[in-house]
Motif scaffolding. Structure first.
Motif, PDB file in Angstrom:
ATOM      1  N   GLN A  36       0.826  -1.214   0.000  1.00  0.00           N
ATOM      2  CA  GLN A  36       0.000   0.000   0.000  1.00  0.00           C
ATOM      3  C   GLN A  36       0.856   1.258   0.000  1.00  0.00           C
ATOM      4  O   GLN A  36       0.553   2.226  -0.702  1.00  0.00           O
ATOM      5  N   ASN A  96       2.234   1.652  -3.509  1.00  0.00           N
ATOM      6  CA  ASN A  96       1.196   2.042  -4.470  1.00  0.00           C
ATOM      7  C   ASN A  96       0.729   3.476  -4.247  1.00  0.00           C
ATOM      8  O   ASN A  96       0.417   4.191  -5.197  1.00  0.00           O
ATOM      9  N   ASP A  97       0.693   3.898  -2.973  1.00  0.00           N
ATOM     10  CA  ASP A  97       0.351   5.292  -2.682  1.00  0.00           C
ATOM     11  C   ASP A  97       1.434   6.226  -3.221  1.00  0.00           C
ATOM     12  O   ASP A  97       1.148   7.260  -3.817  1.00  0.00           O
ATOM     13  N   ASP A 126       1.672   5.666  -7.184  1.00  0.00           N
ATOM     14  CA  ASP A 126       0.404   5.653  -7.899  1.00  0.00           C
ATOM     15  C   ASP A 126       0.337   4.417  -8.822  1.00  0.00           C
ATOM     16  O   ASP A 126      -0.009   4.506  -9.988  1.00  0.00           O
ATOM     17  N   SER A 127       0.696   3.288  -8.245  1.00  0.00           N
ATOM     18  CA  SER A 127       0.793   2.048  -9.029  1.00  0.00           C
ATOM     19  C   SER A 127      -0.205   1.003  -8.511  1.00  0.00           C
ATOM     20  O   SER A 127      -0.973   1.268  -7.592  1.00  0.00           O
ATOM     21  N   GLU A 128      -0.190  -0.160  -9.144  1.00  0.00           N
ATOM     22  CA  GLU A 128      -1.098  -1.253  -8.729  1.00  0.00           C
ATOM     23  C   GLU A 128      -0.297  -2.531  -8.505  1.00  0.00           C
ATOM     24  O   GLU A 128      -0.685  -3.611  -8.949  1.00  0.00           O
ATOM     25  N   LEU A 171      -7.859  -4.138 -10.137  1.00  0.00           N
ATOM     26  CA  LEU A 171      -6.771  -3.352  -9.539  1.00  0.00           C
ATOM     27  C   LEU A 171      -6.911  -1.876  -9.912  1.00  0.00           C
ATOM     28  O   LEU A 171      -6.693  -0.997  -9.082  1.00  0.00           O
ATOM     29  N   LYS A 199      -7.438   1.247  -7.462  1.00  0.00           N
ATOM     30  CA  LYS A 199      -6.465   2.351  -7.531  1.00  0.00           C
ATOM     31  C   LYS A 199      -7.237   3.668  -7.514  1.00  0.00           C
ATOM     32  O   LYS A 199      -6.880   4.611  -6.804  1.00  0.00           O
ATOM     33  N   ARG A 253      -8.818   4.216  -4.040  1.00  0.00           N
ATOM     34  CA  ARG A 253      -7.790   4.594  -3.067  1.00  0.00           C
ATOM     35  C   ARG A 253      -7.384   6.055  -3.261  1.00  0.00           C
ATOM     36  O   ARG A 253      -7.266   6.821  -2.304  1.00  0.00           O
ATOM     37  N   ARG A 259      -6.951  -0.727   6.702  1.00  0.00           N
ATOM     38  CA  ARG A 259      -6.310   0.523   7.130  1.00  0.00           C
ATOM     39  C   ARG A 259      -7.058   1.161   8.295  1.00  0.00           C
ATOM     40  O   ARG A 259      -6.470   1.820   9.133  1.00  0.00           O
TER      41      ARG A 259
END
Lengths: 104, 234
Positions: free
Chosen positions: A61, A64-65, A68-70, B61, B65, B68, B121
């Motif tokens: 996470q 990815n944050d 900005d990826s998966e 995914l 994305k 998120r 989270r």
């Protein structure tokens, strides 16, 4: 992202996990010193399977944050590696770097 | 969309039960992200539609994305997307079998897996999966559909255990036949036969479905997980 940055991120996530679990809550038991070669999971590992799940997901996470990826770290390839990418923080970093570089 | 409202994700939201669930969730104070392969008819300030194929990992995914990035958290998932294939097993093609398993079972797995990563989270989450009364009825003529939904029920129970420590509950509900596109291709005599096997002999209503969903997703339902509730009394 450079390897050194990723290593710092991984070590932070491990320390945060340990702080949140019993090791960190027990004041009489200081947090173990962790380096990239510290056994993470498996023989003499710092964490059990559930702990590993938490750490891997937190790392995933955070990356990815940041990027900005998966990226999915626990993929089929990770599970079938001869040498587990979850054995030490260093190996987790190396495997994750591979995934990051592949998406470029 | 508002920062103060909890976020719910509804799959298969473009029409039928999914669309109704979205509308009720909005009335109940949620912001809703809906997804389906097609565009949605629903237009509302508290609704956002994202085109996604739940049976395709990269599509899922990408969906998460976006969630998120734009919302940061997720409280509720309703795994409603589903397709049926009504046929005798001897006439069921492997392509039809794959399609049903992919959307109904793999889709539920992928959305739950990615959603739970976001839910953990905040140490809170409610996942509700759609099954069917056809499972306990072992309904003939629906081998692929019943097999996929049996898988959804098993998945529900295992995920309930695996995700409990993150404050996430996972439950399922099995509607009786409801007037939707999904049963349009089923003969009236077959529907009547199914309804006659229920304790309460009527077709289900979308309101009946939401009633159970509303129960499962309440914050007070934090001690209810791994359960399957069937409508109609089976």
């Amino acid at each position: 992202m450079e390897r050194s940055q990723l290593l710092t991120l991984v070590l932070e996530q491990i320390e945060e996990h340990l702080q949140q679990t019993q090791i960190g809550n027990d004041a009489s038991q200081p947090l173990p010193k962790i380096s990239e070669d510290t056994p993470l999971y498996g023989k003499d590992g710092l964490v059990d399977s559930l702990g590993l799940v938490s750490i891997v997901l937190s790392v995933e996470q955070a990356i990815n944050d940041e990027l900005d990826s998966e990226i999915v770290i626990a993929d089929d390839r990770a599970m079938s590696q001869k040498s587990s990418p979850f054995g030490t923080p260093g190996r987790l970093v190396d495997y994750t770097m591979l995934l990051i570089n592949e998406r470029k | 969309m508002s920062e103060n409202r909890p976020l719910a994700l509804v799959t298969g939201s473009s029409r039928g039960i999914g669309k109704f669930i979205c509308e009720k969730l909005i009335v109940d104070g949620y912001d809703v992200v809906g997804c389906s392969r097609n565009a949605s008819e629903l237009v509302n300030a508290h609704y956002q539609h994202i085109a996604a194929d739940v049976s395709d990992q990269s599509s899922v995914l990408n969906l998460f994305k976006q969630i998120r990035k734009e919302h940061g958290s997720l409280s509720v998932i309703i795994n409603n997307a589903g397709i049926a294939s009504m046929n005798h097993c001897l006439l069921t093609t492997v392509d039809a079998f794959d399609r049903v398993l992919n959307v109904n079972l793999k889709g539920t797995f992928l959305v739950s897996r990615e959603g739970a990563k976001l839910m953990r989270r905040h140490n809170f989450g409610r996942i509700v999966n759609l099954s069917t009364v056809a499972v306990p009825m072992s309904l003939e003529g629906e081998s692929a559909y019943v097999a996929s939904k049996s898988g959804v029920e098993a998945l529900t129970k295992v995920l309930a255990r695996e995700l409990a420590e993150y404050g996430i509950t996972v439950n399922a509900l099995g509607p009786s036949p409801i007037e939707t596109d999904l049963i349009k291709g089923v003969g009236a005599d077959k529907i009547a036969k199914i309804v006659n096997r229920l304790a309460l002999k009527r077709l289900g209503r979308v309101e009946d479905v939401y009633n159970v969903i509303e129960f499962f997703i309440r914050p007070a339902s934090d001690y209810i997980t791994g359960q399957v509730i069937y409508l109609g009394g089976i």
